[in-house]
Design a protein around this motif. Structure first.
Motif, PDB file in Angstrom:
ATOM      1  N   ARG A 187       0.878  -0.784  -0.308  1.00  0.00           N
ATOM      2  CA  ARG A 187       0.148  -0.200  -0.297  1.00  0.00           C
ATOM      3  C   ARG A 187       0.727   1.385  -0.019  1.00  0.00           C
ATOM      4  N   THR A 221      -4.764   7.956   6.915  1.00  0.00           N
ATOM      5  CA  THR A 221      -5.057   8.497   5.811  1.00  0.00           C
ATOM      6  C   THR A 221      -6.499   9.389   6.017  1.00  0.00           C
ATOM      7  N   ASN A 241     -13.627   5.787  -1.195  1.00  0.00           N
ATOM      8  CA  ASN A 241     -14.181   4.538  -1.047  1.00  0.00           C
ATOM      9  C   ASN A 241     -15.140   4.139  -2.395  1.00  0.00           C
ATOM     10  N   TYR A 279     -11.899  11.294   1.917  1.00  0.00           N
ATOM     11  CA  TYR A 279     -12.593  10.273   2.319  1.00  0.00           C
ATOM     12  C   TYR A 279     -13.858  11.148   2.180  1.00  0.00           C
ATOM     13  N   SER A 316     -14.108  -1.151  -4.819  1.00  0.00           N
ATOM     14  CA  SER A 316     -13.356  -1.662  -3.247  1.00  0.00           C
ATOM     15  C   SER A 316     -11.622  -1.944  -3.901  1.00  0.00           C
ATOM     16  N   TYR A 329      -9.332   1.951  -3.606  1.00  0.00           N
ATOM     17  CA  TYR A 329      -7.799   2.811  -2.423  1.00  0.00           C
ATOM     18  C   TYR A 329      -7.151   2.151  -3.042  1.00  0.00           C
ATOM     19  N   TYR A 350     -19.129   1.076   9.915  1.00  0.00           N
ATOM     20  CA  TYR A 350     -17.241   0.516  10.449  1.00  0.00           C
ATOM     21  C   TYR A 350     -17.253  -0.167  11.307  1.00  0.00           C
ATOM     22  N   SER A 367     -19.171  -1.171   5.476  1.00  0.00           N
ATOM     23  CA  SER A 367     -18.498   0.243   4.684  1.00  0.00           C
ATOM     24  C   SER A 367     -17.068   0.447   4.729  1.00  0.00           C
ATOM     25  N   GLY A 368     -16.448   0.543   5.943  1.00  0.00           N
ATOM     26  CA  GLY A 368     -15.167   0.271   6.058  1.00  0.00           C
ATOM     27  C   GLY A 368     -14.363   0.334   7.566  1.00  0.00           C
ATOM     28  N   VAL A 371      -8.177   4.406   6.620  1.00  0.00           N
ATOM     29  CA  VAL A 371      -9.154   4.042   6.402  1.00  0.00           C
ATOM     30  C   VAL A 371      -9.561   2.654   5.052  1.00  0.00           C
ATOM     31  N   LEU A 372      -9.459   1.326   5.351  1.00  0.00           N
ATOM     32  CA  LEU A 372      -9.600   0.656   4.320  1.00  0.00           C
ATOM     33  C   LEU A 372     -10.614   0.408   4.082  1.00  0.00           C
ATOM     34  N   THR A 373     -11.148  -0.391   2.507  1.00  0.00           N
ATOM     35  CA  THR A 373     -12.030  -1.095   2.432  1.00  0.00           C
ATOM     36  C   THR A 373     -11.840  -2.948   2.574  1.00  0.00           C
TER      37      THR A 373
END
Lengths: 478, 350
Positions: free
Chosen positions: A146, A208, A369, A405, A461, A464, B252, B327-328, B335-337
């Motif tokens: 990442r 982030t 997102n 975000y 998805s 990101y 979340y 959602s996350g 913040v990851l999916t």
């Protein structure tokens, strides 16, 4: 400021013209005022203007101190984004430019033999620029990391087993990590191993999307590091960054064509395609498919804010609003290629959705997102498509992809002139009724099936990842 | 803690990993299971006289097995032990990463681990604060937040949000009337929030659907985040996820990244633990089963060193919330999916 050359209406063209003769600081003021007065609006013009301004700002930058350059870009970026926070693209471009500076530094501090390795580095990137400007670097390092760019040790770790393309892309890191580690205090582990790392590195990866309390200190640490690096090496930082910005300009120019290039994979014969708003990206996409295939287009006109442009783009191939002096080359409208086009009011979308094979949406901004901000009506169309299990495809250049975000969706929605919904002459009506005119909709990620960017197709998805590839974590908070 | 498993006596009869783990966990209430497990393993290495990589790994493997067998729900714990094991393997394979010569690499790494034992704990706590510091942006002015369980990260996040005076928000806290351990933590969080003038309503599990109309967002903690991006969390989280999804409320998850665990459950019953939630009975065997259950419970609570614990009773049970409901995931690295979780795991395993 704007030279009295021609009776140009203030806008993108006049700005680009005046930029040639005006120094950076007044140009920044000029762009800020244009943004504030909404004389430059929508993603593409904003992106083009910001890139051109950045080129100017970097070009006029004196000295070779990288930290000062970064600070200068940040400061301009902060002012521009404050002028019009909803044009997220402005911030995106500024972050990309900051990323360029850091990349140039990282590449050059790789080893003692940086001159040689750099030459080998740069020429393939230039080659690539014909097809994938600027992105070439971040895409070819497609390691499963990442923060690959931010944490150089990661690269050396995975390149042991990764494919040869990555090996060729980042040779300096692999050969030189002994010399690298002391200079930059690079974190030796990736994010899951963060627990075990040395304490000094704990703030190396700023979180982030938000202003962390320690963000400032991390930034200042970063800056100190940058200053050290730039002093110790004698690279031509400025010209390399300017090259990068020019590649960014190429990318902006070509992204529509690149997206249109995959049109035939997505539009098949005799399909009924529903789209909305006057988007050049979507029109070029459809036109490219129309060269080979016959299909039907249903166009929702997005009354009241975009209907004149929509009608214009269908009849003449250019938005009626756009002035003749905008030397965007005109193209044949869809109707001229023999594609049947039906214009419907937005209220008919649900009724016709059962016959539609595919929905193609244009976008204003894509968020990290996987959600997107698009012209008002998009949410309704996407929702109707979901109800009928119709696939929703969103076309967007990577430059619209933002690391922001959506903490608060309402902040992203802009409201326009209510007089276009109900004219102010209708005094009695206006007096008694509250009229609102939102310009944008937020479409949540789960209503979108596919994103097509100039890099190809992606699931929502997966976005990101592209965000992580294009923006440095340290730049996310401008 | 005098009873040893038969295998525990072989390499180091004087070191009891399970009791070490328990005392570490008991000594610091802020500690999570994975971090306590890492602590215990570091201690184990300190007590041993291993001098080669292979020996270390074997020792680690052995202690991990003993530890896992002694805990009724080792999912969260295994995230820590796995992470530690992978860390050792990758660093031992690349001694240059620590700026060490090839000769002294093993000893240096051992020293690094031993001297920084407490540091890991501090780091884990820091990551919780970090999550709180930017997770609080999710809570907007005027919002109502639904949460459950006794997650310390969620508590930290809510407390942090409560401390910022510019924000007014309300909390709906699901507190089950069970006697599980996280009830206490939940009570503490509720009391703290109320002390900060945050209006808190406590509801039982059964009132989640009823309250959801008033709620803007759901924030939950997790015991483990599995490879497909789903979470393993206190029983009742899954239904909250389902309800939130059906009502269109964002759901979340707040979890430190050391809770990522390499499991791929497809359904509730795929979890590698035994839970006494669904117990079918008929009138005849009620008595026998009940007495057996209470006996098991007693053993699980009183005698942790028993080699194989029988399942979790309903109070401590967990369920699996699939990724499509989430959602996350708010971690200290962003913040990851849900789909980003597998990538993070792949990074350290391959």
């Amino acid at each position: 400021m704007a030279q009295g050359i021609a009776p140009l209406a203030p806008g993108l063209t006049s700005f680009l013209k005046s930029l040639k003769t005006t120094p950076a600081d007044p140009s920044v003021e000029h762009l800020i005022s244009l943004l504030k007065r909404r004389q430059i609006r929508n993603s593409r013009p904003c992106a083009i203007a910001t890139t051109a301004l950045m080129l100017r700002v970097v070009g006029e930058f004196k000295g070779r101190d990288a930290a000062k350059l970064v600070e200068r870009i940040r400061q301009v970026g902060r002012r521009l984004t404050a002028a019009q926070p909803r044009e997220v693209v402005v911030g995106n471009i500024v972050r990309r430019v900051l990323g360029l500076v850091r990349e140039v530094l990282d590449d050059n501090t790789g080893g003692d033999s940086h001159a040689g390795s750099d030459a080998g580095h740069h020429s393939p990137a230039q080659h690539d620029s014909m097809t994938r400007p600027t992105l070439s670097s971040s895409i070819s390092t497609f390691s499963p990391l990442r923060h690959a760019a931010a944490e150089p040790m990661d690269a050396s770790m995975t390149s042991d087993m990764s494919d040869s393309s990555e090996m060729s892309r980042r040779p300096p890191l692999l050969t030189s990590h002994t010399s690298y580690a002391p200079t930059s205090a690079a974190p030796l582990v990736n994010s899951l191993f963060g627990l075990f790392s040395q304490p000094e590195d704990s703030n190396a990866s700023t979180p982030t999307g938000a202003t962390s309390p320690d963000g400032k200190t991390a930034n200042s640490l970063n800056l100190e590091r940058l200053a050290d690096l730039s002093r110790s090496t004698n690279i031509d930082l400025k010209s390399e960054v300017m090259d990068g910005i020019r590649e960014l300009q190429d990318e902006l120019e070509q992204s529509d064509e690149q997206i249109a290039g995959v049109a035939l994979e997505h539009i098949h014969s005799n399909e009924i395609i529903l789209t909305h708003t006057a988007s050049t990206t979507v029109q070029k996409f459809l036109l490219s498919a129309a060269k080979k295939r016959k299909f039907t287009v249903v166009h929702a006109e997005t009354y009241p804010h975009d209907n004149t442009a929509t009608h214009g783009i269908l009849l003449t191939g250019r938005k009626r609003e756009t002035r003749l002096d905008e030397d965007e080359d005109p193209w044949k409208p869809l109707t001229a290629t023999g594609i049947p086009v039906y214009v419907i009011p937005d209220s008919h979308v649900f009724a016709i959705m059962s016959r539609v094979n595919k929905v193609i949406l244009a976008t204003h901004t894509v968020l990290a997102n996987g959600g997107l901000v698009a012209a008002a009506g998009a949410h309704m169309i996407a929702k109707a498509a979901k109800e009928h299990q119709t696939p929703v495809v969103v076309l967007s250049g990577v430059y619209k992809l933002s690391p922001v975000y959506p903490f608060d969706i309402d902040e992203l929605i802009e409201y326009g002139d209510a007089g276009r919904v109900v004219p102010y002459e209708d005094g009695e009506f206006v007096d008694k009724v509250d009229v609102e005119h939102p310009l944008y909709d937020y479409v949540p990620a789960d209503l979108v099936n596919l994103y097509i960017t100039n890099l190809g197709g992606h699931a929502p998805s997966y976005l990101y990842r592209i965000v992580a590839d294009h923006y440095r974590t340290e730049d996310i908070t401008l | 803690m005098s009873v040893h498993t038969p295998t525990a006596e072989k390499p180091l009869p004087d070191f009891d990993i399970v009791s070490t783990y328990r005392s570490i966990l008991a000594g610091d209430t802020e500690l999570t299971m994975p971090v306590a497990a890492i602590e215990a393993l570091v201690e184990a290495i300190a007590h041993s006289s291993v001098s080669t990589v292979a020996e270390t790994l074997a020792l680690l493997e052995h202690h991990t097995a003993v530890l896992k067998a002694s805990i009724a729900n080792p999912i969260s714990l295994s995230a820590g032990t796995d992470l530690f094991q992978r860390y050792l393997i990758t660093t031992l394979n690349r001694p240059a990463a620590l700026n060490l010569g090839p000769g002294d690499d093993f000893r240096a790494i051992r020293n690094h681990l031993l001297s920084n034992g407490r540091l890991f704990v501090e780091r884990a706590k820091q990551s919780r604060e970090k999550i709180a510091s930017f997770g609080k942006h999710f809570i907007r002015d005027g919002a109502t937040v639904l949460t459950n369980g006794g997650s310390r990260v969620v508590g930290a996040l809510l407390r942090r949000a409560a401390e910022s005076s510019t924000m007014r928000f309300r909390v709906v806290y699901v507190l089950s009337d069970s006697k599980s351990s996280d009830l206490k933590e939940g009570d503490q969080i509720v009391a703290d929030l109320r002390a900060h003038n945050v209006p808190v309503a406590t509801i039982p599990d059964s009132a989640v659907a009823y309250s959801l109309g008033e709620v803007d967002m759901v924030i939950v903690g997790a015991e483990g985040v599995v490879e497909n991006g789903g979470i393993i969390s206190r029983l009742g989280t899954y239904q909250m996820g389902l309800l939130a999804k059906s009502k269109g409320k964002p759901f979340y998850v707040v979890a430190e990244s050391h809770k990522f665990v390499r499991l791929y459950p497809l359904s509730q019953f795929d979890l590698p633990i035994e839970q006494k939630v669904l117990e079918f009975r008929v009138a005849d065997d009620t008595k026998g089963a009940a007495s057996k259950a209470s006996e098991d419970e007693g053993i699980a609570d009183m005698n942790g060193t028993k080699a194989k614990c029988s399942g979790l009773n309903a109070d401590d049970a967990v369920d699996f919330t699939p990724p499509d409901l989430i959602s996350g995931i708010i971690t200290e690295s962003g913040v990851l999916t849900p789909s980003a979780v597998s990538e993070e795991l792949i990074k350290i395993w391959f």
